[in-house]
Scaffold this active site. Structure first.
Site, PDB file in Angstrom:
ATOM      1  N   ARG A  69     -19.464  -0.863   1.151  1.00  0.00           N
ATOM      2  CA  ARG A  69     -18.421  -0.558   0.153  1.00  0.00           C
ATOM      3  C   ARG A  69     -18.289   0.936  -0.071  1.00  0.00           C
ATOM      4  NH1 ARG A  69     -19.665  -0.338  -4.526  1.00  0.00           N
ATOM      5  NH2 ARG A  69     -21.070  -2.122  -4.575  1.00  0.00           N
ATOM      6  N   TYR A 126       8.220  -0.097  -4.456  1.00  0.00           N
ATOM      7  CA  TYR A 126       7.686  -1.373  -3.986  1.00  0.00           C
ATOM      8  C   TYR A 126       7.428  -2.288  -5.191  1.00  0.00           C
ATOM      9  CZ  TYR A 126       4.639  -4.614  -1.529  1.00  0.00           C
ATOM     10  OH  TYR A 126       4.088  -5.736  -0.992  1.00  0.00           O
ATOM     11  N   ASP A 198       4.518   7.740  -1.959  1.00  0.00           N
ATOM     12  CA  ASP A 198       4.211   6.601  -1.096  1.00  0.00           C
ATOM     13  C   ASP A 198       5.033   6.788   0.180  1.00  0.00           C
ATOM     14  OD1 ASP A 198       4.260   4.147   0.249  1.00  0.00           O
ATOM     15  OD2 ASP A 198       4.070   2.987  -1.596  1.00  0.00           O
ATOM     16  N   LYS A 223       1.570  -1.811   7.199  1.00  0.00           N
ATOM     17  CA  LYS A 223       2.935  -1.834   7.727  1.00  0.00           C
ATOM     18  C   LYS A 223       2.997  -1.099   9.070  1.00  0.00           C
ATOM     19  CE  LYS A 223       3.838  -3.945   3.849  1.00  0.00           C
ATOM     20  NZ  LYS A 223       4.247  -3.185   2.675  1.00  0.00           N
TER      21      LYS A 223
HETATM   22  C1  LIG Z   1       3.794  -3.086   1.396  1.00  0.00           C
HETATM   23  C2  LIG Z   1       3.907  -1.865   0.577  1.00  0.00           C
HETATM   24  C3  LIG Z   1       2.921  -1.530  -0.365  1.00  0.00           C
HETATM   25  C4  LIG Z   1       1.723  -2.419  -0.604  1.00  0.00           C
HETATM   26  O1  LIG Z   1       0.924  -2.502   0.527  1.00  0.00           O
HETATM   27  P1  LIG Z   1      -0.033  -3.786   0.830  1.00  0.00           P
HETATM   28  O2  LIG Z   1      -0.764  -3.338   2.045  1.00  0.00           O
HETATM   29  O3  LIG Z   1       0.863  -4.954   1.042  1.00  0.00           O
HETATM   30  O4  LIG Z   1      -0.897  -3.948  -0.374  1.00  0.00           O
HETATM   31  C5  LIG Z   1       3.076  -0.374  -1.084  1.00  0.00           C
HETATM   32  N1  LIG Z   1       4.152   0.429  -0.916  1.00  0.00           N
HETATM   33  C6  LIG Z   1       5.115   0.136  -0.034  1.00  0.00           C
HETATM   34  C7  LIG Z   1       6.281   1.059   0.126  1.00  0.00           C
HETATM   35  C8  LIG Z   1       5.041  -1.018   0.741  1.00  0.00           C
HETATM   36  O5  LIG Z   1       6.006  -1.311   1.619  1.00  0.00           O
END
Ligand SMILES: *Cc1c(COP(=O)(O)O)cnc(C)c1O
Length: 411
Positions: A69, A126, A198, A223
């Site tokens: 962890r 998101y 982000d 993603k």
């Molecule tokens: C999918 C996504 C998240 C969250 O990510 P996870 O890996 O699904 O927890 C955050 N910000 C954006 C822009 C996303 O597309």
């Protein structure tokens, strides 16, 4: 301690006739060469020689791992690569790999905010990030004001004395509006706020937040970076060692850190990231233009097109790669959307993005189902609204299938 040899017979319960443990042995060295790929190391705990050696590690005098962890080799390898892609220098410290994109977002709030702080955030972030700020942070005494991120004056007007950070995504989901990053960076600098970006949609190849005034950068590695829809991961880094330390401590203490196997998969995915992103972006541009010519389509949203409301800003920020997301509105409602999704039968209708293959989503029934029809209408999302996450398929084939399905959906 009796010496263990590789010749010791291993029994199921882990002890030989002499009562020696044979479960926990280092494997014999079998190769004088090293593997070409990164070894997968799932160990939770690491052995030390003695207490002094452990002290040295905890005090940073000798390198290494103690407990998964707190860190493990596969997270280090992956984190170093994303640090490099996002321009995190040794002077800044190092980023943290987290168990999901939301874990990275959570680490930002848990590590860098305190009770009484205020956030200014884009109103089309998101969905889970919005929920976190709307429903969960208020319980901890942190308030958020939501603003149109394309409007620098609105961002400035929302700042209060207790504002601590501005949270933005460069390109919004699913209407693909482009935030006024220059204004946000200028406001953050002038007022001493943290600019949190982000960068999931735009990726390090499309946009460099740290070079545009960001103090903290977040990714859903799930993603485009990992890119194969088989690993759930995030990454977060800040611009100073102190902030990176706070992010690391938040991630480790709240248990937001990542699994070795997911890190191993994501590192493998990263090898082809540039190729996938460039191909998908080029195909997305071709798809947007083809849909723009299609009579079944009322509107196409793609930041690379001259008819996009933020095209000039996108052209200035995104280095000519407008990312792999294309949205469009069919002329019709739910039935038209259903006919389209069934007609495009080779393209999965699945609520994710950034997979190696193309996927389709229908925001009114998925990401934006929690809004009222009026709330969706205010964002320009109706029942005919479709979002495409373009993958690496052959361009002409993919464009042909989507345009044919759009034509069928209205006939
Ligand atoms: C999918 C996504 C998240 C969250 O990510 P996870 O890996 O699904 O927890 C955050 N910000 C954006 C822009 C996303 O597309």
């Amino acid at each position: 301690m009796p010496e263990e040899t590789s010749a010791t017979p291993a029994r199921a319960m882990g002890h030989n006739q002499d009562g020696r443990s044979v479960v926990r042995r280092s494997p014999p060295a079998t190769s004088s060469s090293t593997p070409l790929t990164t070894p997968l190391q799932p160990a939770v705990a690491w052995r030390s020689i003695d207490a002094d050696a452990l002290d040295a590690q905890y005090e940073g005098r000798s390198p290494g791992y103690t407990y998964a962890r707190e860190g493990h080799p596969n997270a280090t390898v992956l984190g170093d690569k994303i640090d490099w892609m996002e321009g995190v220098t040794p002077q800044m410290g190092r980023g943290v790999v987290t168990g999901s994109g939301m874990a990275a977002v959570g680490a930002v709030f848990l590590g860098l905010l305190k009770q009484g702080d205020h956030i200014v955030a884009g109103d089309q972030l998101y969905g889970r990030s919005l929920r976190l700020m709307r429903q969960d942070l208020p319980r901890m005494g942190v308030e958020t004001s939501f603003v149109d991120p394309t409007d620098g004056a609105a961002i400035a007007a929302a700042v209060r004395p207790e504002t601590r950070m501005i949270v933005l995504e460069v390109v919004s989901n699913p209407t693909l509006r482009v935030a006024d990053m220059e204004a946000a960076a200028e406001i953050a600098r002038a007022k001493g706020l943290l600019l949190v970006v982000d960068n999931t949609f735009t990726t390090p190849r499309g946009f460099s937040p740290f070079a545009h005034g960001a103090n903290v950068v977040v990714h859903s590695v799930t993603k485009l970076l990992a890119g194969h829809s088989d690993a759930t991961l995030g990454w977060v880094a800040a611009d100073t060692p102190e902030r990176n330390r706070a992010l690391y401590d938040a991630a480790t203490t709240w248990g937001l850190t990542a699994s070795p196997f997911d890190c191993w998969l994501a590192e493998r995915g990263l090898h082809t990231f540039d190729l996938r992103y460039d191909r998908a972006s080029a195909t997305a541009a071709a798809l947007a233009d083809a849909l723009g010519e299609c009579a079944a389509v009322a509107q196409v949203l793609y930041p690379g097109r001259a008819d996009h409301p933020d095209h000039a800003r996108a052209a200035g920020l995104l280095r000519g790669r407008y990312a792999n997301m294309v949205s469009f509105r069919l002329r019709g409602g739910r039935e038209t959307a259903n006919r389209f999704l069934r007609a495009a039968s080779h393209i999965p209708f699945a609520p994710t993005l950034g997979d190696v293959g193309t996927t389709l989503s229908h925001p009114a029934s998925s990401s934006h189902r929690g809004l009222t029809p009026e709330g969706r209408a205010a964002l320009g999302i109706d029942e005919g609204f479709i979002r495409v996450s373009v993958g690496v398929e052959e361009t002409a084939m993919l464009v042909g299938e989507i345009v044919a399905a759009a034509r069928q959906s209205v006939s």
